[in-house]
Motif scaffolding. Sequence first.
Motif, PDB file in Angstrom:
ATOM      1  N   THR A 125      38.036  16.900  12.826  1.00 25.64           N
ATOM      2  CA  THR A 125      39.283  17.495  12.359  1.00 25.64           C
ATOM      3  C   THR A 125      38.911  18.508  11.283  1.00 25.64           C
ATOM      4  OG1 THR A 125      40.623  15.551  12.845  1.00 25.64           O
ATOM      5  CG2 THR A 125      41.483  17.083  11.211  1.00 25.64           C
ATOM      6  N   GLY A 127      40.006  21.747   8.795  1.00 20.65           N
ATOM      7  CA  GLY A 127      41.034  22.542   8.143  1.00 20.65           C
ATOM      8  C   GLY A 127      40.684  24.018   8.178  1.00 20.65           C
ATOM      9  N   HIS A 156      39.647  19.532  16.515  1.00 17.13           N
ATOM     10  CA  HIS A 156      41.076  19.654  16.189  1.00 17.13           C
ATOM     11  C   HIS A 156      41.209  20.526  14.952  1.00 17.13           C
ATOM     12  CE1 HIS A 156      45.247  18.771  15.493  1.00 17.13           C
ATOM     13  NE2 HIS A 156      44.971  18.203  14.320  1.00 17.13           N
ATOM     14  N   VAL A 158      43.402  22.267  11.967  1.00 16.84           N
ATOM     15  CA  VAL A 158      44.611  22.159  11.153  1.00 16.84           C
ATOM     16  C   VAL A 158      44.821  23.499  10.471  1.00 16.84           C
ATOM     17  CG1 VAL A 158      45.745  20.937   9.255  1.00 16.84           C
ATOM     18  CG2 VAL A 158      44.159  19.712  10.768  1.00 16.84           C
ATOM     19  N   ASP A 159      45.844  24.231  10.891  1.00 19.84           N
ATOM     20  CA  ASP A 159      46.060  25.611  10.429  1.00 19.84           C
ATOM     21  C   ASP A 159      47.420  25.721   9.757  1.00 19.84           C
ATOM     22  OD1 ASP A 159      46.038  28.324  10.006  1.00 19.84           O
ATOM     23  OD2 ASP A 159      46.303  28.870  12.122  1.00 19.84           O
ATOM     24  N   HIS A 173      47.473  24.122   1.225  1.00 21.61           N
ATOM     25  CA  HIS A 173      46.367  23.970   2.173  1.00 21.61           C
ATOM     26  C   HIS A 173      45.566  22.708   1.866  1.00 21.61           C
ATOM     27  CE1 HIS A 173      47.411  28.153   2.932  1.00 21.61           C
ATOM     28  NE2 HIS A 173      46.664  28.093   4.032  1.00 21.61           N
ATOM     29  N   ALA A 176      47.652  19.767   3.063  1.00 24.47           N
ATOM     30  CA  ALA A 176      47.718  19.676   4.527  1.00 24.47           C
ATOM     31  C   ALA A 176      46.411  19.151   5.108  1.00 24.47           C
ATOM     32  CB  ALA A 176      48.053  21.038   5.120  1.00 24.47           C
ATOM     33  N   PHE A 177      45.291  19.603   4.575  1.00 22.11           N
ATOM     34  CA  PHE A 177      43.995  19.143   5.086  1.00 22.11           C
ATOM     35  C   PHE A 177      43.796  17.661   4.785  1.00 22.11           C
ATOM     36  CE2 PHE A 177      42.290  23.703   4.222  1.00 22.11           C
ATOM     37  CZ  PHE A 177      43.026  24.188   5.294  1.00 22.11           C
ATOM     38  N   ALA A 180      45.898  15.456   7.033  1.00 23.78           N
ATOM     39  CA  ALA A 180      45.406  15.422   8.417  1.00 23.78           C
ATOM     40  C   ALA A 180      44.057  14.730   8.545  1.00 23.78           C
ATOM     41  CB  ALA A 180      45.306  16.846   8.958  1.00 23.78           C
ATOM     42  N   ALA A 182      41.202  15.970   7.375  1.00 18.83           N
ATOM     43  CA  ALA A 182      40.184  16.995   7.639  1.00 18.83           C
ATOM     44  C   ALA A 182      39.114  16.933   6.555  1.00 18.83           C
ATOM     45  CB  ALA A 182      40.817  18.380   7.676  1.00 18.83           C
TER      46      ALA A 182
END
Length: 374
Positions: A125, A127, A156, A158-159, A173, A176-177, A180, A182
Amino acid sequence: MSLLRPKLTRIVNGGRAHRVRLVGRDSRSTAEGARQAVRELVADEGAHIVVTLAGTQVLPAVADACEEAGVPCVSSTFPWQVYYYGRGADDAAPFRFTYHFCWGLDTIAETFADLWELAGGRGRTVGCLWNGGPQGSWSRDVRRGFAPVARARGHHLVDPHPYAEPATDLTGHVTAFAEAGADIVTSAATGRDLALFRATADERGAAPRLITCSRWLAYPPSGATGGRQPAQAHVATLVYWTPAHPYRSSLDGTSAAELADAYEQTTGRQWLQPLGLAYALYEVAAHALRTADDPTDPAAVADAVGRSCLETVAGRLDWRTGPVPNVATVPLVGGQWQPGHRHDYELAVVNNPQVDGLAVDADLLVGRGRGVGR
């Protein structure tokens, strides 16, 4: 240019010697400055061929101005998909006067995927720290970008939302990472924005195990500021040229190692990755002038570039085989900025599936991080 000037005082074409002058103009790092520089080189200096090694705004402007003026141009250090398709060419309508050599977004993705897998196996995963400008837009492109190649390797991505440069807050950011899971981040950020991301991630206890970055990593890390390590330290990146590459100049046999040493002796500064490509630009220009049907005819010189296959200090450059007209490719290997012996930080080769004769000289350093990748 000072290293090359004594070696390029004349070229011989068809048994006839022609005097060569190397002249330059400053683009002022703007698109309009680049266009003005081309106008001056053509009108004031009578340039028969233009070479450039520039960035996001300047390189396309130089190439477009040369195409409009009907003057051959050779350029580098710009992913070829952005150079070719980003300037409006397609497979049925290539450029007439402008040529390029570089790696592609697909090659960057393959190189980084190799590093991610070296750090933790397949199916990571990852980022994506991508801006809203050309670097981010082309990285996301579903047909010709970085993203589809990385996903095809089973990773995968993550954007989160694109950010504007210069970034002021990358907390979203980092969050979000982390959410997820990441533990690897890939980027095309500037050094400034990369430093902001790393500082934010560190403050929130969400530092990734590995960062791969394709932009601004050609240059050695600058000194630490505010007690922090340089933004590039331990960041993995693409490697396209080093003194250890087994290449020699077509002009005089100078090796990559000899070129780097001459640069350091002349400037007192650490060698730079773009040095090999910059030198090769002049090799290509000289080769085109030597082999053109008429070195004074712009169309003939452009045709000579288009049929060139040349061993240079940056490796073999072959415009006959594509991947598209006007483009020759440069192979990439994986590297990382690590503490060095001669310099504070040196670019170590940590993975090499592409370049024969180039040794892997260090292990990939991976942090513990806080994320948990898939």
